[in-house]
Motif scaffolding. Structure first.
Motif, PDB file in Angstrom:
ATOM      1  N   ARG A  10     134.853 -59.136  18.556  1.00  0.00           N
ATOM      2  CA  ARG A  10     135.523 -60.162  17.760  1.00  0.00           C
ATOM      3  C   ARG A  10     137.003 -60.102  18.127  1.00  0.00           C
ATOM      4  O   ARG A  10     137.720 -59.201  17.723  1.00  0.00           O
ATOM      5  CB  ARG A  10     135.365 -59.915  16.269  1.00  0.00           C
ATOM      6  N   VAL A  11     137.414 -61.067  18.920  1.00  0.00           N
ATOM      7  CA  VAL A  11     138.784 -61.089  19.415  1.00  0.00           C
ATOM      8  C   VAL A  11     139.736 -61.329  18.250  1.00  0.00           C
ATOM      9  O   VAL A  11     139.459 -62.137  17.365  1.00  0.00           O
ATOM     10  CB  VAL A  11     138.952 -62.189  20.487  1.00  0.00           C
ATOM     11  N   ARG A  12     140.844 -60.601  18.280  1.00  0.00           N
ATOM     12  CA  ARG A  12     141.900 -60.810  17.304  1.00  0.00           C
ATOM     13  C   ARG A  12     143.234 -60.775  18.025  1.00  0.00           C
ATOM     14  O   ARG A  12     143.278 -60.606  19.243  1.00  0.00           O
ATOM     15  CB  ARG A  12     141.826 -59.794  16.163  1.00  0.00           C
ATOM     16  N   GLU A  13     144.318 -60.910  17.300  1.00  0.00           N
ATOM     17  CA  GLU A  13     145.644 -61.076  17.883  1.00  0.00           C
ATOM     18  C   GLU A  13     145.952 -60.096  19.011  1.00  0.00           C
ATOM     19  O   GLU A  13     146.347 -60.496  20.084  1.00  0.00           O
ATOM     20  CB  GLU A  13     146.711 -60.948  16.786  1.00  0.00           C
ATOM     21  N   ASN A  14     145.786 -58.829  18.800  1.00  0.00           N
ATOM     22  CA  ASN A  14     146.188 -57.833  19.792  1.00  0.00           C
ATOM     23  C   ASN A  14     145.020 -57.102  20.431  1.00  0.00           C
ATOM     24  O   ASN A  14     145.209 -56.056  21.044  1.00  0.00           O
ATOM     25  CB  ASN A  14     147.131 -56.807  19.148  1.00  0.00           C
ATOM     26  N   GLY A  15     143.827 -57.601  20.283  1.00  0.00           N
ATOM     27  CA  GLY A  15     142.685 -56.888  20.845  1.00  0.00           C
ATOM     28  C   GLY A  15     141.379 -57.426  20.305  1.00  0.00           C
ATOM     29  O   GLY A  15     141.130 -58.621  20.328  1.00  0.00           O
ATOM     30  N   ALA A  16     140.567 -56.485  19.782  1.00  0.00           N
ATOM     31  CA  ALA A  16     139.261 -56.888  19.278  1.00  0.00           C
ATOM     32  C   ALA A  16     138.700 -55.826  18.352  1.00  0.00           C
ATOM     33  O   ALA A  16     139.054 -54.648  18.424  1.00  0.00           O
ATOM     34  CB  ALA A  16     138.287 -57.122  20.431  1.00  0.00           C
ATOM     35  N   VAL A  17     137.785 -56.276  17.513  1.00  0.00           N
ATOM     36  CA  VAL A  17     136.947 -55.379  16.740  1.00  0.00           C
ATOM     37  C   VAL A  17     135.617 -55.342  17.483  1.00  0.00           C
ATOM     38  O   VAL A  17     135.086 -56.382  17.880  1.00  0.00           O
ATOM     39  CB  VAL A  17     136.741 -55.897  15.297  1.00  0.00           C
TER      40      VAL A  17
END
Length: 135
Positions: A10-17
């Motif tokens: 799950r892409v997010r601002e600075n990387g991913a979960v």
């Protein structure tokens, strides 16, 4: 059910979960178990809670991190090429269509941004030339 990947990012601002995907349960439901958080710029992989990541987890996450870094770098250069196009389109708009009121609204901001960009570009170009000449 179609074959799903073993991992979901799950892409997010600075990387991913990072989740491990499981469909091998009695109800054949998709279950996603959060296993880690990835920070792209730092290259960090942080396991979720007290979880121990397997070698396969780490290898999969590292591969995703490498691919993601390359994709983001490509997007950055694509954005710059688009910015050049926008500058040309803006020049044409100023030349052909802009009203005095519109120009009054944007001229100072454009001039300052272009001056700042030009200053940085000239300095970086000079640095590259000096480095190439062995200075």
């Amino acid at each position: 059910m179609a074959d799903l990947p073993d991992y979901y990012f799950r892409v997010r601002e600075n990387g991913a979960v990072v989740f491990r995907v499981d469909t091998e349960n009695r109800q054949r439901r998709i279950e996603m178990d959060q296993i880690a958080v990835v920070h792209v710029k730092k290259g960090e992989i942080k396991p979720q809670g007290d979880r121990q990541l397997t070698d396969q987890d780490i290898e999969t996450i590292q591969n995703w991190l490498t691919e993601r870094t390359a994709l983001l770098a490509q997007r950055d250069i694509d954005d710059i090429h688009r910015a050049v196009d926008y500058m040309n389109i803006t020049t044409q708009w100023v030349q052909s269509n802009a009203t005095d009121a519109q120009l009054e609204d944007v001229t100072d901001a454009l001039l300052l941004a272009m001056h700042d960009l030009r200053s940085v570009l000239v300095r970086k170009k000079a640095d590259r030339l000096m480095k190439a000449n062995g200075d």
